[in-house]
Motif scaffolding. Structure first.
Motif, short mmCIF file in Angstrom:
data_model
loop_
_atom_site.label_atom_id
_atom_site.label_comp_id
_atom_site.label_asym_id
_atom_site.label_seq_id
_atom_site.Cartn_x
_atom_site.Cartn_y
_atom_site.Cartn_z
N PHE C 238 0.82 -1.21 0.00
CA PHE C 238 0.00 0.00 0.00
C PHE C 238 0.86 1.26 0.00
O PHE C 238 0.35 2.34 0.26
N GLY C 244 2.90 1.23 -4.54
CA GLY C 244 1.62 0.76 -4.05
C GLY C 244 0.56 1.86 -4.10
O GLY C 244 0.86 3.02 -4.30
N ASP C 245 -0.68 1.43 -3.92
CA ASP C 245 -1.79 2.37 -4.01
C ASP C 245 -2.47 2.48 -2.66
O ASP C 245 -3.15 1.56 -2.22
N VAL C 247 -4.99 4.12 -1.80
CA VAL C 247 -6.45 4.12 -1.90
C VAL C 247 -6.99 2.69 -1.89
O VAL C 247 -8.09 2.43 -1.42
N LEU C 248 -6.17 1.75 -2.38
CA LEU C 248 -6.57 0.35 -2.35
C LEU C 248 -6.80 -0.10 -0.90
O LEU C 248 -7.74 -0.83 -0.60
N HIS C 251 -10.15 0.99 0.08
CA HIS C 251 -11.19 0.10 -0.45
C HIS C 251 -11.33 -1.12 0.45
O HIS C 251 -12.44 -1.49 0.86
N PHE C 252 -10.24 -1.78 0.74
CA PHE C 252 -10.30 -3.01 1.54
C PHE C 252 -10.85 -2.72 2.93
O PHE C 252 -11.68 -3.44 3.47
N GLY C 313 -9.31 10.59 -3.93
CA GLY C 313 -8.74 10.38 -5.25
C GLY C 313 -9.42 9.26 -5.99
O GLY C 313 -9.01 8.88 -7.08
N GLN C 314 -10.48 8.70 -5.41
CA GLN C 314 -11.25 7.68 -6.08
C GLN C 314 -11.83 8.22 -7.39
O GLN C 314 -12.07 9.42 -7.52
N SER C 315 -12.07 7.30 -8.33
CA SER C 315 -12.60 7.72 -9.61
C SER C 315 -13.99 8.33 -9.45
O SER C 315 -14.79 7.86 -8.64
#
Lengths: 142, 207, 551
Positions: C238, C244-245, C247-248, C251-252, C313-315
């Motif tokens: 992450f 790493g991202d 924001v991922l 999400h999790f 920063g999510q789409s």
């Protein structure tokens, strides 16, 4: 003993399943060979991924239906597996929807999908020593 | 009534039904546990497509393929073991489960060989990566590779332990044609470990 | 259903789960009885609640003045993190399902125990083990990441974040095992006569909760493990510095932690569906709607996690999808609220303590829910993100509603748990103090957030002080209220009047057995011919506390 109000119990199957297991086993071996062989021919891009995952789904379905007896045991177990798969699709799907439509500026800068100009700037800065490349430890001697 | 029925169940059949459902729910949690890793794999494969294909091509595909054949076969022997148990031939069950454990051990041995190969080539996760792929993609591939296959290997080990316990109890005659739910449950767990590998194989080795 | 002759004095069951098979500490710690495990969960979660409450008070004292008051910034960061971790993972998630659920669910199903009693005890010890690991981390410095553990800060902080992560990981397994047990019990151990359409609404909601616990918790477990690995070894999963991202991670994390809100609120709704019938002496209005809306909330609750990422920063496509999906939760919640209110209509309402908490619950659920719909609107959320408006919103909907339900459950089932009655007069005092204290604590925070005060800072501009002082004053009222409740309940434990099997005249199945219930729940298992919320064949007047039940 009174009948329980719970879900109908299925009596143990009286006949043997050996033939069925054998057929499934052979199918699994063949499918493994097939997917292996297809991967050697390097189907490009999305089609290759779709074929490999499609074969995996067929194999997985065979295991779940016959080795794990979902075929001949109706009831809540099927529902459990199906609903867990819904949530698998949900997590993977909506997360991928995000990264695939996100503003490139909000993605890791050296990702393939990052703006080319940004990536070039980063590489140039790294080359000029103004920016440190991704942190690495020195390689350990085996 | 059968001696294996607990006090709060009305019959062996009802108890078996509860145990099966419980096992399936547990398997659902296992699936979701792996899903987080698969989702991370999907995201990073999307972001670093080129690096991921390059890293994946560097793996020994034949090792992954042989391991798939081995696990599938071990699933088959477990299923045959359950079939023997339903007919009361529990010694035979114990033998077949023993064979499955052996196949699991071969799987792990091949995996260890593969890991050794990666260690020797600096193909390690995250900041330990010293392999040939430039940028972050290669390192991330091996982070996910070790996380997914490592977690799977732990599950293989747990599955082998469970099968061993059940096999010993089978050999000692703890189960019969009427009561053999533990064989079935251990089998379900083993099949799930196989099922997950069926998806790991194409993801990690083929695409 | 073996009606007692009217006018019999209430009886304290001589042989009950509290004294059979033994009374020693050892017999409790090794028990497989779901009722004792439920009671142990209640005690443990109440201890956690007290601990989290102390942290909350420290936060409110610190925020009395704009500058440093009693601690430095670093200590403040640790205190609010521990407040969140303890309250969420150790109190709110397990309190109602593992505590009351364990005690009541098998009784409501006419079962002798849960399906897997050993797993149930294991679940309790996993809870204790997780709490102990987290506590160890707290004593050795605690974490300063907030309960959300956002990366990359959580993977680089030098505080003891790993033990806290592992503690939450272990507690997660306790939650999974409890959920698994409840689902299997509901499927396989219903007594003859209890069909799915005669399942108490408490069971429906707890069942829906269990589904979330099973499907969401493993993802959280994996995520926390990944953060711990990242923190310890730097595998880059992450970490943006390694490609790493971050924001991922979000999400999790929210894939679990948003549904976790429904792990907290669905049990609260479970309690309230029982309470509203018992104290208005009416059949539940729209049984099926209330039952299925629980499943609806559990399902739709999974489709909303992205609304925590609107400003991360999510789409924008994802944000739009999640914003709309979030509002669907409002539909199912509204179904429940309308049905409860319709149940009250022309009912014979008795304003006993649990009912007072029901009214508080309705207010917090409605107010918190409506602000939630506002927050789900992407353009508005950009303004409110990370302000006290969000803090006040989730304290209303998640904490306010859950605590109201927890207290309602504690009072409603107190006679069943202990065989004795508490003082109704002090119950009124406690309820008024707690409900008003809660409103006075968090209403000012809505205003603060709307004016732009960000959360998680220990200092603030002087113009925010008046509202902060008001909030702290409310918190002290809240603390007094909880102390009052604690004292009169402890007094009732010893000196309360004997309750009898059904002091409320409730039609719930759990009131068919004696109080406290015997070891295997029913001396004689009733036939369960009627539904658990049927009052239409009863005289309209509610019986006073301590009277024999109406037959």
């Amino acid at each position: 003993m009174t009948a329980h109000a719970g879900d109908a119990a299925v009596p143990a199957p009286p006949h043997s399943h050996r033939g069925r297991y054998l057929a499934v086993w052979i199918a699994l071996l063949l499918l493994t060979g097939l997917t292996w062989g297809l991967s050697r021919s390097h189907v490009p891009g999305f089609a290759g991924v779709a074929i490999a995952l499609g074969i995996a789904i067929v194999k997985g379905t065979l295991v779940a239906l016959f080795f794990m007896h979902l075929w001949d045991r109706p009831g809540p177990s099927r529902l459990v597996l199906l609903s867990s798969l819904v949530f698998v699709a949900l997590l993977i799907g909506l997360t991928l929807l995000d990264v695939s439509t996100r503003s490139p500026l909000a993605l890791p800068p050296d990702a393939d999908t990052a703006p080319e100009a940004l990536r070039r700037t980063i590489l140039e800065e790294e080359a000029a020593g103004r920016r440190s490349p991704p942190e690495r430890l020195p390689r350990a001697t085996p | 009534m059968h001696s294996a029925v607990a006090h709060h169940f009305e019959s062996l059949e009802k108890q078996a039904e509860a145990q099966r459902l419980g096992m399936w729910l547990f398997l659902a949690t296992e699936i979701l546990l792996f899903t987080a890793l698969f989702a991370a794999y999907g995201v990073y494969r999307f972001l670093y497509t080129a690096a991921f294909s390059e890293a994946s091509r560097g793996l020994e595909t034949w090792l992954g393929g042989v391991n798939t054949l081995i696990l599938v076969t071990s699933s088959f022997t477990v299923a045959m073991g359950l079939d023997a148990a339903t007919r009361g031939r529990t010694r035979r069950t114990a033998g077949l489960l023993g064979l499955s454990i052996l196949l699991g051990a071969v799987f792990l041995a091949l995996k260890a060989f593969e890991y050794h190969h990666h260690f020797a080539h600096g193909e390690l996760p995250g900041r330990y990566y010293t392999g040939p792929i430039a940028g972050s993609g290669g390192a991330l591939f091996f982070t996910l590779y070790f996380l997914i296959t490592g977690l799977h290997a732990i599950h293989v080990l747990i599955g082998m332990t469970v099968l061993a316990v059940v096999a010993v109890r089978c050999w000692r005659g703890a189960y019969d044609a009427e009561y053999h739910v533990p064989v079935e449950l251990a089998g379900l767990y083993w099949h799930l470990v196989d099922l997950i590998w069926i998806f790991v194989f194409p993801l990690v080795y083929l695409i | 259903m073996s009606p007692l002759p009217a006018g019999d004095p209430p009886v304290y069951a001589a042989r009950n789960y509290l004294n059979t098979p033994a009374t020693g500490l050892r017999s409790w710690l090794t028990t497989l009885d779901h009722k004792r495990i439920g009671v142990m969960f209640l005690v443990a979660t109440l201890v956690a609640f007290a601990l989290g409450g102390v942290f909350a008070l420290l936060i409110r004292i610190e925020l009395l003045t704009p500058g440093p008051t009693i601690m430095d910034a670093m200590t403040y960061n640790r205190i609010f993190t521990l407040h969140g971790v303890v309250m969420i993972f150790l109190f709110m998630i397990p309190a109602i399902p593992s505590g009351f659920g364990n005690f009541l669910l098998p009784i409501m199903l006419g079962a002798r125990d849960v399906a897997f009693p050993r797993l149930n005890l294991l679940s309790f010890y996993l809870y204790l083990a997780g709490a102990a690991i987290a506590l160890w981390g707290m004593i050795h410095g605690g974490a300063d990441t907030g309960w959300t553990f956002y990366t990359p800060y959580s993977t680089t902080t030098t505080t003891k974040v790993v033990p806290i992560l592992l503690g939450a990981f272990v507690v997660g397994f306790s939650s999974i095992l409890t959920g698994l047990n409840f689902i299997v019990t509901t499927h396989t151990l219903r007594a003859p006569g209890i069909t799915w359409s005669k399942l108490p609404l408490f069971v429906w909601s707890i069942y829906a909760t269990s589904v979330i616990q099973i499907l969401a918790t493993p993802v959280l477990g994996m995520t926390l493990l990944l953060v711990a690995i990242e923190h310890a070894f730097g595998w880059g999963i992450f970490d943006p510095a390694r490609g790493g991202d971050p924001v991922l991670f979000q999400h999790f994390f929210w894939f679990y932690s948003h549904p976790a809100v429904y792990i907290m609120i669905l049990p609260a709704m479970a309690v309230m569906s029982e309470v509203v019938c018992a104290f208005s002496r009416k059949n539940i209005f729209g049984y099926k709607a209330v039952a299925y809306s629980s499943l609806g909330i559990a399902f739709v609750g999974f489709f909303t996690w992205g609304h925590h990422l609107f400003t991360s920063g999510q789409s924008p496509y994802d944000a739009g999808v999640f914003g709309v999906l979030t509002m669907f939760v409002g539909i199912f919640t509204a179904i429940k609220i309308f049905n409860w209110v319709a149940t009250l209509y022309r009912g014979s309402i008795s304003f006993k303590t649990p009912f007072l908490y029901f009214l508080g619950f309705l207010f917090f659920l409605f107010f918190g829910g409506m602000t939630g719909v506002a927050l789900a609107t992407v353009s508005l959320d950009v303004h409110w993100q990370d302000t006290y408006f969000v803090v006040a919103h989730f304290h209303f909907i998640m904490v306010g509603s859950t605590i109201m339900a927890f207290l309602a459950a504690l009072h409603y089932w107190w006679p069943k748990l202990t065989g004795r009655l508490y003082s109704e007069r002090w119950g009124l005092v406690g309820a008024v103090l707690i409900i008003s204290g809660f409103v006075f604590t968090f209403l000012p925070q809505f205003l603060l957030g709307n004016e732009g005060m960000p959360r998680r800072y220990f200092a603030y501009p002087a113009r925010y002080q008046a509202l902060n002082v008001a909030s702290s004053a409310g918190a002290s009222v809240l603390a007094i209220g909880f102390s009052v409740v604690l004292v009169y309940l402890l007094v009732a434990l010893r000196h309360g009047p004997v309750a009898g099997s059904n002091p409320w005249g409730s039609r719930g199945y759990e009131w068919e057995t004696s109080s406290p219930p015997p070891l295997e729940n029913f001396e004689v298992v009733p036939a369960f011919e009627r539904g658990p919320h049927e009052y239409h064949d009863l005289p309209a007047a509610a019986p006073g506390a301590g009277e024999g039940r109406h037959a």
